[in-house]
Structure formats: structure tokens, C-alpha cells
Design a protein around this motif. Structure first.
Motif, PDB file in Angstrom:
ATOM      1  N   LYS A   2      30.889  22.453   2.858  1.00 60.93           N
ATOM      2  CA  LYS A   2      29.542  22.998   2.819  1.00 60.93           C
ATOM      3  C   LYS A   2      29.134  23.307   1.380  1.00 60.93           C
ATOM      4  O   LYS A   2      29.974  23.549   0.523  1.00 60.93           O
ATOM      5  N   PHE A   3      27.817  23.328   1.162  1.00 56.21           N
ATOM      6  CA  PHE A   3      27.292  23.598  -0.173  1.00 56.21           C
ATOM      7  C   PHE A   3      27.840  24.918  -0.727  1.00 56.21           C
ATOM      8  O   PHE A   3      28.183  25.015  -1.909  1.00 56.21           O
ATOM      9  N   GLU A   4      27.934  25.928   0.118  1.00 55.67           N
ATOM     10  CA  GLU A   4      28.401  27.244  -0.314  1.00 55.67           C
ATOM     11  C   GLU A   4      29.835  27.203  -0.826  1.00 55.67           C
ATOM     12  O   GLU A   4      30.275  28.097  -1.555  1.00 55.67           O
ATOM     13  N   ASP A   5      30.595  26.172  -0.421  1.00 54.69           N
ATOM     14  CA  ASP A   5      31.985  26.036  -0.846  1.00 54.69           C
ATOM     15  C   ASP A   5      32.130  25.125  -2.060  1.00 54.69           C
ATOM     16  O   ASP A   5      33.231  24.964  -2.587  1.00 54.69           O
ATOM     17  N   VAL A   6      31.030  24.539  -2.503  1.00 59.45           N
ATOM     18  CA  VAL A   6      31.079  23.609  -3.634  1.00 59.45           C
ATOM     19  C   VAL A   6      30.831  24.337  -4.947  1.00 59.45           C
ATOM     20  O   VAL A   6      31.567  24.181  -5.919  1.00 59.45           O
ATOM     21  N   ILE A   7      29.767  25.144  -5.014  1.00 57.45           N
ATOM     22  CA  ILE A   7      29.429  25.870  -6.235  1.00 57.45           C
ATOM     23  C   ILE A   7      30.073  27.256  -6.216  1.00 57.45           C
ATOM     24  O   ILE A   7      30.097  27.932  -5.188  1.00 57.45           O
ATOM     25  N   ASN A   8      30.597  27.651  -7.361  1.00 60.46           N
ATOM     26  CA  ASN A   8      31.160  28.984  -7.518  1.00 60.46           C
ATOM     27  C   ASN A   8      30.004  29.983  -7.643  1.00 60.46           C
ATOM     28  O   ASN A   8      29.580  30.350  -8.742  1.00 60.46           O
ATOM     29  N   LEU A   9      29.474  30.397  -6.500  1.00 61.62           N
ATOM     30  CA  LEU A   9      28.243  31.191  -6.465  1.00 61.62           C
ATOM     31  C   LEU A   9      28.432  32.622  -6.935  1.00 61.62           C
ATOM     32  O   LEU A   9      27.460  33.285  -7.315  1.00 61.62           O
ATOM     33  N   LYS A  10      29.666  33.123  -6.947  1.00 60.24           N
ATOM     34  CA  LYS A  10      29.898  34.475  -7.459  1.00 60.24           C
ATOM     35  C   LYS A  10      29.654  34.529  -8.965  1.00 60.24           C
ATOM     36  O   LYS A  10      29.071  35.479  -9.481  1.00 60.24           O
ATOM     37  N   SER A  11      30.100  33.504  -9.663  1.00 58.65           N
ATOM     38  CA  SER A  11      29.937  33.458 -11.111  1.00 58.65           C
ATOM     39  C   SER A  11      28.605  32.850 -11.519  1.00 58.65           C
ATOM     40  O   SER A  11      28.062  33.172 -12.583  1.00 58.65           O
ATOM     41  N   ASN A  12      28.084  31.966 -10.682  1.00 58.62           N
ATOM     42  CA  ASN A  12      26.889  31.214 -11.028  1.00 58.62           C
ATOM     43  C   ASN A  12      25.821  31.445  -9.955  1.00 58.62           C
ATOM     44  O   ASN A  12      25.727  30.694  -8.988  1.00 58.62           O
ATOM     45  N   GLN A  13      25.034  32.475 -10.171  1.00 55.02           N
ATOM     46  CA  GLN A  13      24.049  32.895  -9.174  1.00 55.02           C
ATOM     47  C   GLN A  13      22.765  32.093  -9.372  1.00 55.02           C
ATOM     48  O   GLN A  13      21.765  32.577  -9.904  1.00 55.02           O
ATOM     49  N   ILE A  14      22.815  30.848  -8.900  1.00 55.70           N
ATOM     50  CA  ILE A  14      21.776  29.882  -9.249  1.00 55.70           C
ATOM     51  C   ILE A  14      20.444  30.113  -8.532  1.00 55.70           C
ATOM     52  O   ILE A  14      19.483  29.382  -8.777  1.00 55.70           O
ATOM     53  N   THR A  15      20.384  31.114  -7.669  1.00 54.72           N
ATOM     54  CA  THR A  15      19.099  31.481  -7.055  1.00 54.72           C
ATOM     55  C   THR A  15      18.530  32.767  -7.652  1.00 54.72           C
ATOM     56  O   THR A  15      17.441  33.192  -7.280  1.00 54.72           O
ATOM     57  N   ASP A  16      19.276  33.374  -8.583  1.00 59.68           N
ATOM     58  CA  ASP A  16      18.847  34.631  -9.183  1.00 59.68           C
ATOM     59  C   ASP A  16      17.951  34.350 -10.393  1.00 59.68           C
ATOM     60  O   ASP A  16      18.365  33.666 -11.334  1.00 59.68           O
ATOM     61  N   PRO A  17      16.717  34.865 -10.395  1.00 61.74           N
ATOM     62  CA  PRO A  17      15.779  34.572 -11.492  1.00 61.74           C
ATOM     63  C   PRO A  17      16.304  34.943 -12.876  1.00 61.74           C
ATOM     64  O   PRO A  17      16.050  34.240 -13.858  1.00 61.74           O
ATOM     65  N   THR A  18      17.054  36.036 -12.961  1.00 62.25           N
ATOM     66  CA  THR A  18      17.592  36.469 -14.252  1.00 62.25           C
ATOM     67  C   THR A  18      18.623  35.478 -14.767  1.00 62.25           C
ATOM     68  O   THR A  18      18.628  35.114 -15.953  1.00 62.25           O
ATOM     69  N   TYR A  19      19.492  35.029 -13.876  1.00 60.72           N
ATOM     70  CA  TYR A  19      20.508  34.045 -14.253  1.00 60.72           C
ATOM     71  C   TYR A  19      19.853  32.731 -14.655  1.00 60.72           C
ATOM     72  O   TYR A  19      20.220  32.115 -15.674  1.00 60.72           O
TER      73      TYR A  19
END
Length: 257
Positions: A2-19
Motif C-alpha cells: 500500500k502507498f502508506e507502506d511505501v513512503i516514510n510518512l513519519k519523517s516525510n509529511q508530504i501532506t503537511d503545508p509546512t513541510y
């Protein structure tokens, strides 16, 4: 996977406007951004395994080209920087050789990932290539293989490092050597780069890192691979216009088919 298992979302918050804003500012300031550990170790391992299993399918080329990746200009001498030849040698498997279940396809097709790229790259929209070869490419550089100095024709490149060689395979670049849209080629500085008179910058890229790079006006190369470990790198190619496809002759040249 699944997509959630592909990107390291803890380190890379790619939906967060600040990030997202921070990534965009880094790219605008430096012309490049390396996002370490962008994909998870499990995703990286799956891509590495797919790459190793399909290496025998790769089309290998050893080409001479000028730094503009264009036809020679007869109005300049053959040894002028406009026409001077460099060497690029690599192998490549194409989009149609990437499996439907591949981690790479999960990542490439993700609307979330594409939305992140769109904002960071300052593009209105991103589209897949309209041919069977160009959207996802996995590149191989074995001992002695390299990418010679060149400028990109596109405004941005999106890559993933999968496997580093034992040595060599360094991504080197010099920013703002030309201003392509204004027709300012700056032959003198380009000549100095190739002569080794200008020290290039180097990107430190570890396996699992996502790299966004603006190479239209930045001359760049990948130095020859040293050792028995093949350098593996993925190009995730998007267009800012729909319906773009490589010509049949270009596909033959780059992909052998």
C-alpha cells in the motif's frame, strides 16, 4: 504494498503545508533537494530485488553526445563546446517492464505523491508520458559506466536512489551555467566546467533518497561507477502537459525498441 507502506510518512509529511513549503524553498534556493529516507526500508528492498531480477532485460547504450543532447551545429567547429562530444553509458528498463504490482508503480501513480511534487516543483499539473516506455525507468550503471556532462531539456527531474556503487557514481553539477529560455548559452563557463577549471557541487545521495533537481540550466554528470556493485537509480518522469510521448526514433535511440 500500500502507498502508506511505501513512503516514510513519519519523517516525510508530504501532506503537511509546512513541510511542503520547506521542501519548495530548498529546491528554489539550491536548484536541488535530497530527501533522505523518503521510502521505507521495505519498499527499497522490494525495488532493489525487482531491479536485480530484471537487469538482464535492460537495454545498454554507450553513446557520444554534446552537452546539449542535440544535433551538432555546423556553424561551430567540431571541437567547439557547442559540438564537443562526451560519453554516456548505462542500462535501462522501461515502464512496460515494471510490474503492475511494483512499489514503483504504487508510488508513481499516487495522487498524494503527485500533489506533493506539483507544489514543490511549482507546476500546475503533472501527467504521465503517453507512451509505453518513458514514465518509470530503472537505470543501471556497472563498472566504468557514467553519464557525461549535459543539460536537461526538461525543467525538472525526479529520481530515487536504489543502490550505490562501492565508489564513483557521484552526481556533480554546476548551477546557472546557461539561461536556456533566453538563448544565453555561456559557452565559456561550460568549456571551463569540462576542462575542470570550475569545481562542481556534489549531491550526497543515499539509497532510499528522493532527489528533485532542476537541470535545464545546471550542467551535470554522474562520474564512472567503480567496483562490482551496480548503481541503480529510478527516474520518475512526469510532464506538465498531457499527451506527451517520445517519438518512435527517440524510443529506439534511448530504449532500443
Amino acid at each position: 504494498m500500500k502507498f502508506e507502506d511505501v513512503i516514510n510518512l513519519k519523517s516525510n509529511q508530504i501532506t503537511d503545508p509546512t513541510y511542503i513549503k520547506k521542501c519548495k524553498e530548498t529546491l528554489e534556493r539550491n536548484g536541488a533537494i535530497v530527501i533522505d529516507n523518503f521510502i521505507t526500508p521495505q519498499a527499497l528492498e522490494q525495488i532493489k530485488l525487482e531491479g536485480a531480477a530484471k537487469k538482464h532485460l535492460a537495454f545498454f547504450t554507450n553513446q557520444q553526445h554534446n552537452i546539449y543532447i542535440s544535433d551538432a551545429d555546423p556553424s561551430y567547429p567540431e571541437d567547439h563546446i557547442r559540438n564537443k562530444r562526451v560519453i554516456s553509458s548505462k542500462g535501462c528498463i522501461t515502464d512496460d517492464q515494471i510490474s503492475a504490482e511494483s512499489v514503483l508503480r504504487t508510488l508513481y501513480d499516487s495522487d498524494v505523491f503527485r500533489s506533493f511534487l506539483k507544489v514543490v516543483l511549482n507546476e500546475q499539473a503533472l501527467y504521465s508520458y503517453d507512451d509505453e516506455c518513458s514514465s518509470i525507468n530503472l537505470h543501471y550503471a556497472s563498472e566504468g559506466q557514467e553519464l557525461g556532462w549535459h543539460f536537461d531539456n526538461s525543467s525538472f527531474a525526479t529520481t530515487l536512489m536504489i543502490q550505490k556503487p562501492e565508489a564513483g557514481g557521484e552526481f556533480q553539477y554546476v548551477r546557472d551555467v546557461r539561461e536556456a529560455d533566453k538563448g544565453e548559452m555561456n559557452f565559456s563557463d561550460a568549456e571551463r566546467v569540462l576542462a575542470g577549471d570550475i569545481t562542481p557541487n556534489m549531491l550526497e545521495i543515499e539509497p532510499g533518497a528522493l532527489v528533485l533537481f532542476r537541470g535545464r540550466n545546471a550542467i551535470h554528470r554522474v562520474t564512472p561507477t567503480i567496483g562490482d556493485t551496480t548503481r541503480m537509480m529510478v527516474v520518475l518522469a512526469y510532464n506538465n502537459k498531457p499527451g506527451v510521448a517520445l517519438s518512435a526514433s527517440a524510443r529506439k535511440t534511448f530504449y532500443g525498441k
